[in-house]
Design a protein around this motif. Sequence first.
Motif, PDB file in Angstrom:
ATOM      1  N   GLU A  12     -11.716  15.428  -2.604  1.00 14.27           N
ATOM      2  CA  GLU A  12     -11.782  14.237  -1.706  1.00 14.27           C
ATOM      3  C   GLU A  12     -13.063  13.518  -2.519  1.00 14.27           C
ATOM      4  O   GLU A  12     -12.682  12.188  -2.540  1.00 14.27           O
ATOM      5  CB  GLU A  12     -11.987  14.475  -0.335  1.00 14.27           C
ATOM      6  CG  GLU A  12     -10.786  14.754   0.386  1.00 14.27           C
ATOM      7  CD  GLU A  12     -10.764  14.912   2.064  1.00 14.27           C
ATOM      8  OE1 GLU A  12     -11.836  14.083   2.375  1.00 14.27           O
ATOM      9  OE2 GLU A  12     -10.628  15.765   2.671  1.00 14.27           O
ATOM     10  N   ASP A  13     -13.909  13.736  -2.641  1.00 18.06           N
ATOM     11  CA  ASP A  13     -15.125  13.321  -3.161  1.00 18.06           C
ATOM     12  C   ASP A  13     -14.752  12.564  -4.486  1.00 18.06           C
ATOM     13  O   ASP A  13     -15.275  11.475  -4.777  1.00 18.06           O
ATOM     14  CB  ASP A  13     -16.457  14.185  -3.394  1.00 18.06           C
ATOM     15  CG  ASP A  13     -16.873  14.563  -2.042  1.00 18.06           C
ATOM     16  OD1 ASP A  13     -16.738  14.044  -1.065  1.00 18.06           O
ATOM     17  OD2 ASP A  13     -17.646  15.497  -2.331  1.00 18.06           O
ATOM     18  N   ALA A  14     -14.075  13.285  -5.443  1.00 12.21           N
ATOM     19  CA  ALA A  14     -13.694  12.921  -6.618  1.00 12.21           C
ATOM     20  C   ALA A  14     -12.688  11.538  -6.427  1.00 12.21           C
ATOM     21  O   ALA A  14     -12.776  10.611  -7.357  1.00 12.21           O
ATOM     22  CB  ALA A  14     -13.059  13.794  -7.600  1.00 12.21           C
ATOM     23  N   HIS A  17       0.686  -1.110   0.000  1.00  9.65           N
ATOM     24  CA  HIS A  17       0.062  -0.037  -0.153  1.00  9.65           C
ATOM     25  C   HIS A  17       0.812   1.333   0.024  1.00  9.65           C
ATOM     26  O   HIS A  17       2.285   1.188   0.339  1.00  9.65           O
ATOM     27  CB  HIS A  17      -0.949   0.107   1.244  1.00  9.65           C
ATOM     28  CG  HIS A  17      -2.080  -1.054   0.968  1.00  9.65           C
ATOM     29  ND1 HIS A  17      -1.974  -2.431   1.273  1.00  9.65           N
ATOM     30  CD2 HIS A  17      -3.340  -0.895   0.839  1.00  9.65           C
ATOM     31  CE1 HIS A  17      -2.756  -2.880   1.168  1.00  9.65           C
ATOM     32  NE2 HIS A  17      -3.916  -2.093   0.863  1.00  9.65           N
ATOM     33  N   LEU A  18       0.256   2.331  -0.178  1.00  6.91           N
ATOM     34  CA  LEU A  18       0.944   3.564  -0.370  1.00  6.91           C
ATOM     35  C   LEU A  18       0.162   4.582   0.318  1.00  6.91           C
ATOM     36  O   LEU A  18      -1.193   4.798   0.133  1.00  6.91           O
ATOM     37  CB  LEU A  18       0.986   4.093  -1.689  1.00  6.91           C
ATOM     38  CG  LEU A  18       1.702   5.195  -2.257  1.00  6.91           C
ATOM     39  CD1 LEU A  18       2.996   5.351  -1.634  1.00  6.91           C
ATOM     40  CD2 LEU A  18       1.622   5.688  -3.811  1.00  6.91           C
ATOM     41  N   ALA A  19       0.563   5.729   1.237  1.00  8.97           N
ATOM     42  CA  ALA A  19       0.018   6.806   1.635  1.00  8.97           C
ATOM     43  C   ALA A  19      -0.030   7.742   0.719  1.00  8.97           C
ATOM     44  O   ALA A  19       0.970   8.163   0.197  1.00  8.97           O
ATOM     45  CB  ALA A  19       0.591   7.028   2.973  1.00  8.97           C
ATOM     46  N   VAL A  20      -1.176   8.561   0.304  1.00  6.69           N
ATOM     47  CA  VAL A  20      -1.378   9.644  -0.436  1.00  6.69           C
ATOM     48  C   VAL A  20      -2.120  10.726   0.126  1.00  6.69           C
ATOM     49  O   VAL A  20      -2.725  10.422   1.204  1.00  6.69           O
ATOM     50  CB  VAL A  20      -2.122   9.368  -1.863  1.00  6.69           C
ATOM     51  CG1 VAL A  20      -1.094   8.346  -2.618  1.00  6.69           C
ATOM     52  CG2 VAL A  20      -3.270   8.614  -1.612  1.00  6.69           C
ATOM     53  N   TYR A  21      -1.766  11.940   0.096  1.00  2.00           N
ATOM     54  CA  TYR A  21      -2.499  13.296   0.388  1.00  2.00           C
ATOM     55  C   TYR A  21      -3.303  13.808  -0.627  1.00  2.00           C
ATOM     56  O   TYR A  21      -2.881  14.016  -1.737  1.00  2.00           O
ATOM     57  CB  TYR A  21      -1.404  14.171   1.275  1.00  2.00           C
ATOM     58  CG  TYR A  21      -0.847  13.587   2.259  1.00  2.00           C
ATOM     59  CD1 TYR A  21      -1.070  13.955   3.402  1.00  2.00           C
ATOM     60  CD2 TYR A  21       0.334  12.861   2.022  1.00  2.00           C
ATOM     61  CE1 TYR A  21      -0.569  13.249   4.620  1.00  2.00           C
ATOM     62  CE2 TYR A  21       1.118  12.273   3.250  1.00  2.00           C
ATOM     63  CZ  TYR A  21       0.432  12.572   4.520  1.00  2.00           C
ATOM     64  OH  TYR A  21       1.074  12.248   5.611  1.00  2.00           O
ATOM     65  N   VAL A  22      -4.582  14.077  -0.344  1.00  2.00           N
ATOM     66  CA  VAL A  22      -5.611  14.145  -1.338  1.00  2.00           C
ATOM     67  C   VAL A  22      -6.480  15.535  -0.831  1.00  2.00           C
ATOM     68  O   VAL A  22      -6.845  15.613   0.319  1.00  2.00           O
ATOM     69  CB  VAL A  22      -6.673  13.046  -1.652  1.00  2.00           C
ATOM     70  CG1 VAL A  22      -7.822  13.626  -2.457  1.00  2.00           C
ATOM     71  CG2 VAL A  22      -5.848  11.868  -1.844  1.00  2.00           C
TER      72      VAL A  22
END
Length: 99
Positions: A86-88, A35-40
């Motif tokens: 975030e919704d997208a 897994h990978l952490a992403v900031y959105v």
Amino acid sequence: MGLVRLPSLIANLRSFSKLNSLRCRKYESDVPKGHLAVYVGQFQKRRFVIPISYLDQPLFQDLLRHSEEELGYDHPMGGLTISCHEDAFVELTARLHCS
């Protein structure tokens, strides 16, 4: 000019992921293997943990290309930053999860 080669983009992201895990030991325990952490987000960033397999999906690659053009990938917290609502992002990852 401006042309990004997809295989090299994916290889760079995977390398980034490996370096990021070494750099951010604090988050290592809550990001499972594969897994990978992403900031959105566009203004306020929210952290998501996604499967690395999403990097091979054309929809996700389009999103990454758009984010790279807009602001690059670096985030002060040490993760991949994706500039979108975030919704997208949640909708896109839900579609990827079902496929």
